[in-house]
Scaffold this motif. Sequence first.
Motif, PDB file in Angstrom:
ATOM      1  N   ALA A   1     -30.681  92.376  21.735  1.00 55.06           N
ATOM      2  CA  ALA A   1     -30.181  91.027  21.588  1.00 55.06           C
ATOM      3  C   ALA A   1     -28.937  90.486  22.370  1.00 55.06           C
ATOM      4  N   ALA A   2     -27.815  91.649  22.686  1.00 50.23           N
ATOM      5  CA  ALA A   2     -27.026  91.145  23.246  1.00 50.23           C
ATOM      6  C   ALA A   2     -27.164  91.209  24.787  1.00 50.23           C
ATOM      7  N   PHE A   3     -28.131  91.934  25.212  1.00 47.17           N
ATOM      8  CA  PHE A   3     -28.716  92.037  26.730  1.00 47.17           C
ATOM      9  C   PHE A   3     -29.387  90.649  26.989  1.00 47.17           C
ATOM     10  N   PHE A   4     -30.209  90.318  26.029  1.00 49.42           N
ATOM     11  CA  PHE A   4     -30.945  89.343  26.300  1.00 49.42           C
ATOM     12  C   PHE A   4     -30.171  88.019  26.423  1.00 49.42           C
ATOM     13  N   ASP A   5     -29.150  87.767  25.596  1.00 47.38           N
ATOM     14  CA  ASP A   5     -28.293  86.783  25.866  1.00 47.38           C
ATOM     15  C   ASP A   5     -27.635  86.746  27.101  1.00 47.38           C
ATOM     16  N   ASP A   6     -26.939  87.678  27.423  1.00 48.15           N
ATOM     17  CA  ASP A   6     -26.386  87.804  28.387  1.00 48.15           C
ATOM     18  C   ASP A   6     -27.219  87.698  29.838  1.00 48.15           C
TER      19      ASP A   6
END
Length: 323
Positions: free
Chosen positions: A309-314
């Motif tokens: 989730a953090a990767f996709f947001d970034d």
Amino acid sequence: MTVLLDSDPSSLSTVLAEALQSALASGSESQLEDLASLPLAGRRDRFISLLGIYRLFTDPVRTLGDAARFQHHPAVAALKQRCEQEWLAELASIPLPDDLADREAADAMRVLAARDRLPAIYKWIAHEASWEDVVTFLALEGGPDAGFDDLVATCQIGLSAKPKLELATNYWDEMGNGDPAAVHTTLHEDLVSALGVPVLPLAGLPTSALERSALCGLLTTNRWLQPEALGALGFIELQAGPRCRLVLQAFDRCGAPAPAYPFYEVHAEVDPRHGRDWLDNAVTPITEETPEWSERVVRGAHWRAITNAAFFDDAAQMLRNSS
């Protein structure tokens, strides 16, 4: 061995890379001994250092050359443990969602996988992104299961009966069921060649991308984390199929060349089955036999979910800023 470097020459990851190179060139390991006392320059430095160390465990020996002998060097092992202990403390402090707490492991993983099966960035890639952004995203994403064959092979060590057979079946699918041209790693190489997918420098990647890349290294180079590895790898299988179908929609919309398709086509087709079978034939029997593994399996899946989730947001922010 080509080592991983960040842009900061004072970072521990850069010192590690230079120490490995120096030890190879001079035959002296004195610079490696200094690693134990050097401070980390933040979370990025931790993940880049670990990615460099994990390569000693996973890269082909013909590529590593003599650097492979430093895999268990006391100074490298101490640095690995120091970085991982800090990271594991962070991960352990993240509570499981309340609605997963009382579920059986397989059921909890199904619920967790359904929660964010199609992130917004995949829908954007499918329907709106430019071709340049699609290719950049594929470089960031690395495929739904880059290196998955070696991860499965490592995870199955010490298992028995039905769970071991399931991971063996999964591995054989990764091997193209005996057809060299259909090996998933080969299909990914064909994709990269057909699209000219670039190798992105670590200095340009968000910290979340580094953490996501390092997570499976954390779980598969520490045998005591086998339950968490079983959860994280199964979770990858549960979510990959629908995401791959959205990448294929982007290929159709943008007119991708034919050699780009097979890698994502095969994952769109087989990963839903892989995910189901992983739960039914590996997670369920092993957690029934060893109930104390149940929460740990779910926790490994949750760690993959939150790093995703953090990767996709970034990644979404990064691509939109570059457009």
